[in-house]
Design an enzyme around this catalytic site. Structure first.
Site, short mmCIF file in Angstrom:
data_model
loop_
_atom_site.label_atom_id
_atom_site.label_comp_id
_atom_site.label_asym_id
_atom_site.label_seq_id
_atom_site.Cartn_x
_atom_site.Cartn_y
_atom_site.Cartn_z
N CYS A 194 1.03 -1.24 0.19
CA CYS A 194 0.04 -0.10 0.01
C CYS A 194 0.90 1.02 0.06
O CYS A 194 2.12 1.16 0.04
CB CYS A 194 -0.78 0.17 1.27
N ARG B 126 1.79 1.60 -5.89
CA ARG B 126 2.01 0.58 -4.73
C ARG B 126 0.41 -0.04 -4.51
O ARG B 126 0.47 -1.00 -3.80
CB ARG B 126 2.49 1.25 -3.52
N TRP C 232 -3.78 -1.53 -1.19
CA TRP C 232 -3.45 -2.80 -2.07
C TRP C 232 -3.98 -3.90 -1.28
O TRP C 232 -3.46 -4.10 -0.10
CB TRP C 232 -1.97 -3.01 -2.30
N ASN D 144 0.59 -0.68 6.20
CA ASN D 144 0.93 -1.33 4.96
C ASN D 144 1.57 -2.80 5.59
O ASN D 144 2.48 -2.85 6.27
CB ASN D 144 1.96 -0.46 4.11
N GLY D 145 1.19 -3.77 5.12
CA GLY D 145 1.64 -5.11 5.72
C GLY D 145 0.61 -6.09 6.11
O GLY D 145 -0.61 -5.84 5.69
N GLU E 32 7.25 -20.63 -20.29
CA GLU E 32 7.19 -19.32 -19.67
C GLU E 32 8.34 -18.37 -20.05
O GLU E 32 8.09 -17.28 -20.30
CB GLU E 32 7.13 -19.47 -18.03
N LYS F 104 7.92 -14.88 -22.18
CA LYS F 104 8.81 -13.67 -21.74
C LYS F 104 9.57 -13.10 -22.72
O LYS F 104 9.38 -11.76 -23.09
CB LYS F 104 9.45 -13.89 -20.50
N GLU G 133 7.18 -11.58 -25.64
CA GLU G 133 6.17 -10.39 -25.64
C GLU G 133 6.77 -9.24 -25.15
O GLU G 133 6.39 -8.13 -25.10
CB GLU G 133 5.22 -10.93 -24.47
N HIS H 165 10.70 -34.47 -32.76
CA HIS H 165 9.33 -34.76 -33.61
C HIS H 165 8.99 -33.56 -34.41
O HIS H 165 7.84 -33.07 -34.69
CB HIS H 165 8.03 -35.29 -32.79
N LYS I 123 -1.93 -5.07 -19.62
CA LYS I 123 -1.75 -5.74 -18.35
C LYS I 123 -2.78 -6.75 -17.92
O LYS I 123 -2.68 -7.90 -17.37
CB LYS I 123 -1.53 -4.93 -17.04
C1 AGP Z 1 2.27 -12.68 -19.02
O1 AGP Z 1 3.35 -12.11 -19.16
C2 AGP Z 1 1.16 -11.98 -19.97
N1 AGP Z 1 1.13 -10.63 -19.56
C3 AGP Z 1 -0.32 -12.60 -20.30
O2 AGP Z 1 0.23 -13.87 -20.76
C4 AGP Z 1 -0.95 -12.76 -18.84
O3 AGP Z 1 -0.31 -14.04 -18.02
C5 AGP Z 1 -2.50 -13.31 -19.11
O4 AGP Z 1 -3.08 -12.41 -19.97
C6 AGP Z 1 -3.24 -13.69 -17.84
O5 AGP Z 1 -3.41 -12.66 -17.12
P1 AGP Z 1 -4.25 -12.94 -15.73
O6 AGP Z 1 -3.22 -13.73 -15.02
O7 AGP Z 1 -4.26 -11.54 -15.15
O8 AGP Z 1 -5.23 -13.53 -15.82
#
Ligand code: AGP
Length: 612
Positions: free
Chosen positions: A2, A27, A73, A99-100, A485, A489, A492, A508, A607
């Site tokens: 927070c 935050r 938060w 905050n905590g 993963e 990363k 993207e 394959h 996001k």
């Molecule tokens: C992850 O780096 C991406 N930004 C994206 O794949 C994200 O994980 C996906 O949109 C799911 O989002 P969420 O975890 O908020 O549901």
């Protein structure tokens, strides 16, 4: 996390505090509030962002030269007007912001209820301010002493500021595990979660230490006490850092800050849920549904993107430890596939934002068919937790970088605790094995800290591969989701095409891609299938592929084969994703920075994907 900001001095506090809250919104931003003393102690708070608070107080008395303000938060209690901070004591003479996480707030709350206290919020913070006043009145002590006694009773983390209508010249702050910095001005004093609200007024700061209490007077007097009542000399430093860097905690990007937050975020995701001494794993959020897990013939995990990769780790965990069949589904596919869903199915929905449209829709479908929905989410009170029957928050703190990092490792940590909880209930894990796993889990934050020391080596490696046009990531078992993963990363944020694959599957088809221009990242820490992964590396090398291998520290076999070696600490096979993912996050980050990409807001991405 927070945001906290407080002021006492010669200026009107309101504009300064609101400006400070805007600076701290990164935050946390689900509710906000302010308390000011202008003869009376006036307190205003509401659900929503700081701008919503500004609108809410437009017609209120916001005068006063001392005040505290907070942007929340949520960790305990939905984001709403009542749970927002500050919180009043029973007499409304005290107002507190925090905050905590107070881990033992339930037992303290029950004790206070037994003594006639009533609570209007679901927060741990309200419990703390009532406890402080209860001590102040019953022990007949000053506020500082009451606070000190109270802090000796709480377990957990806190950064707090409290003001009293009986003493309109004093701010009292205290911290343990959450940051607080004091700004030393001319006839004015500040205290905040970090220096961003302070830096335009003064560069002289004192960083409060853990278990320290600061008594801050309007005339500039500053006294620091430990919670053992030992006086400490304040150490005044000069702030050199620029405002923009401050919001990122001195890091160039939120993504790097969040990668480096993982020792704390993983610790917070397990805080109060893991106790070696009592050999317990306790996920409060699912306690009423453990029997449903016992009866379940299968678990369906639904998610998108990085959360789907965490779900894949969850598949290995639940099948490995709790011996329950698991299916991991892309939420977008699941919702339109007319899936077969049974009433005794457990559906685990994983989401950082808690607002992903496909995941939300998939939950609705599964719920309509009678399945039990368990959520694993980072944003308290968001749509997905509200749509589930129960669940556990990851407590990773706000994740601002669009590319998910600390949320992934926190999701994996919570999935591990969930699988252990069910396994213990089902009796599919021995006491000694449970003890072994809990022992190792408690060491993970420290091992993440060690893994982060690879940063400079990875940055150097990134320079070698910044112009690559394709990458292949290979892993087996628990490391297969890590390969996926790592590839996500990279693609993207650097816009280099990358593909994650089960290492054995490479022959394959994808092996046709291997040549001297194809860097291949291999997570080669496996114990059970180590020899197989070695063969996969040899297959790549035989076709002149370049191998970047993530290995357990001290590995000499892979070292002799691979072109580049990244060594991570030894750990349980099931916990490798918590460590092996980190160098891959750093590799993607540094390549993207070198390529001049917008790391925190990559092109075309959001996001939270709240549309289909
Ligand atoms: C992850 O780096 C991406 N930004 C994206 O794949 C994200 O994980 C996906 O949109 C799911 O989002 P969420 O975890 O908020 O549901």
């Amino acid at each position: 996390m927070c945001g906290i900001v407080a002021y006492v001095g010669y200026r009107q506090a309101f504009p300064l505090l609101m400006n400070g809250l805007h600076r701290l919104e990164y935050r946390g931003y689900d509710s906000a509030g302010i308390a000011l003393i202008d003869n009376d102690l006036n307190l205003y708070k509401c659900h929503g962002k700081v701008a919503d608070l500004e609108a809410f107080v437009a017609d209120k008395n916001t005068k006063g030269t001392i005040g505290i303000a907070h942007t929340r938060w949520a960790t305990h209690g939905e984001p709403n007007d009542i749970n927002a901070h500050p919180h009043f004591s029973r007499t409304k003479k005290l107002a507190l912001i925090h905050n905590g996480i107070i881990e033992n707030y339930v037992s303290i709350k029950q004790e206070l209820i037994n003594r006639g206290y009533k609570f209007i919020s679901n927060t741990d913070t309200e419990v703390l301010v009532h406890l402080i006043e209860d001590i102040q009145i019953n022990e007949k002590v000053e506020l500082v002493e009451a606070l000190r006694i109270a802090l000796n009773q709480v377990v957990g983390t806190y950064a707090i500021v409290i003001i009293s209508n009986d003493d309109p010249d004093t701010l009292i702050g205290a911290r343990k595990g959450s940051p607080l910095v004091i700004g030393v001005g001319k006839n004015e004093m500040f205290i905040a979660s970090d220096a961003t609200p302070i830096v335009e007024y003064t560069k002289k700061v004192v960083y409060l230490g853990d278990e320290e209490i600061a008594i801050i007077k309007r005339n500039g007097d500053l006294k620091i006490l430990t919670i053992e009542n030992i006086e400490k000399t304040p150490y005044i430093q000069k702030l050199e850092i620029q405002l923009s860097a401050l919001e990122k905690g001195g890091f160039p990007h939120f993504m790097l800050k969040e990668i480096f937050e993982q020792p704390r975020s993983i610790k917070d995701s397990m805080r109060g849920r893991l106790s070696l001494s009592k050999e317990i794993v306790a996920l409060g959020g699912i306690i009423d549904y453990e029997d449903k897990f016992l009866k379940a013939k299968r678990i369906i995990i639904i998610a998108c993107g990085t959360s789907w990769h965490a779900g894949l780790v969850g598949e290995y965990l639940f099948e490995d430890i709790a011996r329950i069949p698991v299916e991991v589904e892309y939420a977008s596919e699941f919702r339109y596939r007319n899936p077969v869903i049974y009433e005794d199915d457990i559906v685990i929905a994983i989401s950082q934002s808690g607002e992903t449209a496909d995941t939300l829709a998939a939950i609705g479908l599964a719920k309509s068919k009678g399945a039990t929905i368990i959520g694993i989410c980072n944003v308290v009170g968001s749509s997905i937790p509200r749509a589930t029957h129960a669940g556990s928050y990851t407590h990773a703190g706000p994740e601002i970088g669009v590319a998910s990092t600390k949320a992934f490792t926190a999701q994996v940590a919570v999935l591990t605790l969930m699988a252990l909880t069910v396994a213990k209930k089902k009796g599919t894990i021995s006491r000694s094995r449970l003890f072994e796993i809990i022992t190792e889990l408690e060491l993970i934050p420290e091992k993440v800290e060690i893994t982060l020391k690879l940063n400079d080596q990875i940055k150097e490696l990134a320079h070698k591969f910044k112009d690559a046009r394709n990458f292949l990531y290979l892993g087996r078992g628990y490391n297969f989701p890590v390969a996926l993963e790592g590839a996500l990363k990279l693609k993207e944020i650097s816009y280099i095409h990358a593909e994650g694959y089960p290492a054995a599957e490479m022959k394959h088809g994808p092996i046709a891609l291997i040549d001297k221009n194809m860097p291949v990242v291999v997570i080669a820490t496996n114990k059970g299938t180590y020899e197989k992964v070695i063969s996969n590396i040899q297959e790549v090398k035989a076709r002149k592929g370049i191998v970047i291998a993530v290995v357990t520290e001290g590995d000499t076999t892979v070292k002799a084969l691979a072109d580049h070696i990244i060594e991570i600490p030894e750990t349980e096979e099931m916990m490798v994703p918590l460590l092996a993912t980190i160098p891959l996050q750093l590799l993607a980050y540094h390549i993207a920075v070198i390529r001049g990409c917008n790391v925190d807001q990559p092109r075309n991405l959001a996001k939270s994907v709240t549309v289909e």
